[in-house]
Motif scaffolding. Structure first.
Motif, short mmCIF file in Angstrom:
data_model
loop_
_atom_site.label_atom_id
_atom_site.label_comp_id
_atom_site.label_asym_id
_atom_site.label_seq_id
_atom_site.Cartn_x
_atom_site.Cartn_y
_atom_site.Cartn_z
N PRO A 1 0.76 -1.23 -0.01
CA PRO A 1 0.00 -0.07 0.02
C PRO A 1 0.77 1.28 0.06
O PRO A 1 2.03 1.36 0.54
N GLU B 1 -1.91 5.83 2.47
CA GLU B 1 -2.93 4.85 3.01
C GLU B 1 -2.66 4.36 4.20
O GLU B 1 -3.14 3.50 4.89
N ARG B 2 -1.39 4.56 4.74
CA ARG B 2 -1.04 4.25 6.08
C ARG B 2 -0.27 5.17 6.91
O ARG B 2 1.16 4.93 7.02
#
Ligand code: ATP
Ligand code: MG
Length: 457
Positions: free
Chosen positions: A306, A310-311
């Motif tokens: 990812p 997204e993190r």
């Protein structure tokens, strides 16, 4: 005294059972046999095995079902399937069900011995645990935790893995981790940038050549497959392979053997294939630019790494880890990341992902005066909102390609132009770096730095 290892051989044909038992016996394994699914289930209940070999077609069902059961109930036992020659579908199905490898009939004993060796090298107690994986791939986010778990699982298999993800997310690091945590860790890990090999040299680079097979072939030369024998071949930027080469690669993967340019016989190679690209390979297949059969074969297991945005939970820990490494390299005290700096990072879209974070922190470290880095030290580029915020029409959340100019990810776009220019100059100068640097009007050192930064081999 070494504990003796044992295997379960499942096949309804007596001749094949005997051949397998004899071969495994010579390798020091004690074997039990079963001629049906029921028989095999029975043996598995009573004994623990270090390896199971099963035929595909059994009188009371399919070997695939046995594979699925073993990976559920006895995950410590690697299981391989014997498939009919050329039955790619069955092989892929077996790998998807959890088989760690397959071997085609008629069984080539050299291939079988390699397979057994790798199965026994998987150390289930230590290797491939998510904890060990975490020491390489950092990140506390649920997305990373789940990626680490998948890596721990696929590391034990011999199945091809396709790693998808944007530029700089950690695709190569993922590939290296899969290799290092699996049964091939003692063998070589050979990364190949498929976009960097000139088309006319490709076959010889991959498969090697015999002396005199073409002008300039002054001696026998092993190819990348031979170099990766016993280990892993990582096909980076696999989307860049020309169609003609895709056909040859498919053959090599399916048959586990290669023919060097100018050689008159095939040679067995024992190589696990991992591949990656930042492009949408599925879309390229739909456009006819990547062969469906090869896609199907290399993409038995697909991992998506990812993007950093997204993190975002990973940012503080990852930044600290990178700063510790950079400061350590330079023998400085590790600077502290100020609150405003962290907030700025949290707002930044990171089109270049972890590699971009590394570059930002490296530059900040060089500029910073005190022991605290603040937002101004980071010099974050101003980017238009990322394209991920407005998914393409049709709602298909395609992976954002930061190298695509339409996303206005300027730094990545410039990188792409640089990459193309350098690759072209390298080709023009037959990979002589001194001449390439001169042609580009930069110093040798600057070229070396750029090659490293752009990941060009
Ligand atoms: N989770 C992570 N933990 C620690 N370091 C990471 C992580 N992910 C990436 N990195 C580091 O970021 C850099 C980029 O990673 P890598 O080269 O694996 O990315 P990539 O996806 O192959 O990039 P590209 O698409 O440009 O080839 C490397 O220096 C790598 O060590
Ligand atoms: Mg890479």
């Amino acid at each position: 005294m070494a504990e003796s290892r044992s295997a379960l051989v499942v096949d309804d044909e007596r001749d094949i059972r005997e051949l397998l038992v004899m071969t495994l016996g010579r390798m020091g394994l004690r074997c039990d046999t079963a001629s049906s699914l029921a028989d095999a289930r029975n043996q598995l209940q009573r004994n623990r095995y270090d390896l199971c070999l099963t035929d595909m077609r059994l009188p009371d069902g399919s070997g695939i079902d046995l594979i699925a059961e073993i990976s559920q109930k006895h995950p410590e036992t690697p299981v391989a399937m014997i498939t009919a020659f050329g039955n790619v579908e069955a092989a892929v199905e077996a790998l998807k069900a959890g088989a760690f490898d397959f071997v085609a009939k008629p069984v080539d004993l050299a291939v079988l011995r390699d397979l057994v060796r790798h199965a026994l090298e998987i150390d289930h107690s230590r290797r491939g645990s998510p904890d060990v994986v975490a020491s390489r791939l950092h990140g506390q986010s649920p997305a990373m935790a789940s990626l680490r778990q998948t890596i721990a699982k696929v590391a034990r298999s011999q199945a091809p893995v396709y790693i998808a993800g944007e530029s700089g997310v950690g695709k190569e690091l993922t590939a290296r981790t899969i290799h290092a945590e699996g049964g091939r860790a003692a063998g070589p890990f050979i990364p190949v940038n498929c976009g960097a090999i000139p088309t006319e040299l490709m076959e010889s680079e991959f498969f090697g050549h015999k002396k005199g097979s073409f002008t300039g072939a002054h001696a026998d030369k092993p190819g990348l497959f031979q170099a990766a024998d016993g280990g892993t071949l990582f096909l980076d930027e696999v989307a860049e392979l020309p169609l003609a080469m895709q056909v040859k690669l498919l053959r090599a993967i399916q048959e586990k053997s290669i023919r060097a340019v100018g050689a008159n016989a095939e040679a067995i190679v024992d190589v696990r294939i991992l591949s990656a690209t930042h492009k949408d390979l599925g879309a390229l297949v739909a456009e006819g630019r990547f062969r469906q059969d090869l896609y199907y074969r290399i993409n038995v297991i697909e991992l998506r790494v990812p993007p950093l945005r997204e993190r975002r939970e990973d940012l503080p820990g990852l930044s600290r880890m990178i700063l510790e490494r950079l400061a350590g390299d330079q023998g400085r005290t590790v600077p502290h990341l100020g609150e405003d700096a962290l907030a700025a990072l949290q707002d930044y879209p990171f089109p270049g992902n972890v590699r971009e974070l590394e570059n930002i922190l490296e530059r900040a470290l060089a500029m910073a005066e005190g022991d605290t880095l603040d937002a101004a030290d980071l010099q974050l580029p101003r980017l238009p909102p990322p394209a991920a915020a407005s998914p393409p029409a049709g709602g298909d959340p395609r992976t954002l390609d930061p190298r695509d100019t339409s996303t206005s990810a300027l730094p990545s776009y410039i990188e792409e132009i640089e990459r193309a220019a350098i690759q072209h100059a390298l080709q023009e100068n037959r990979y002589n770096k001194t001449r390439t640097a001169a042609a580009l009007g930069i110093t040798f050192r600057a070229l070396r730095y750029k090659l490293k930064k752009l990941g060009i081999d």
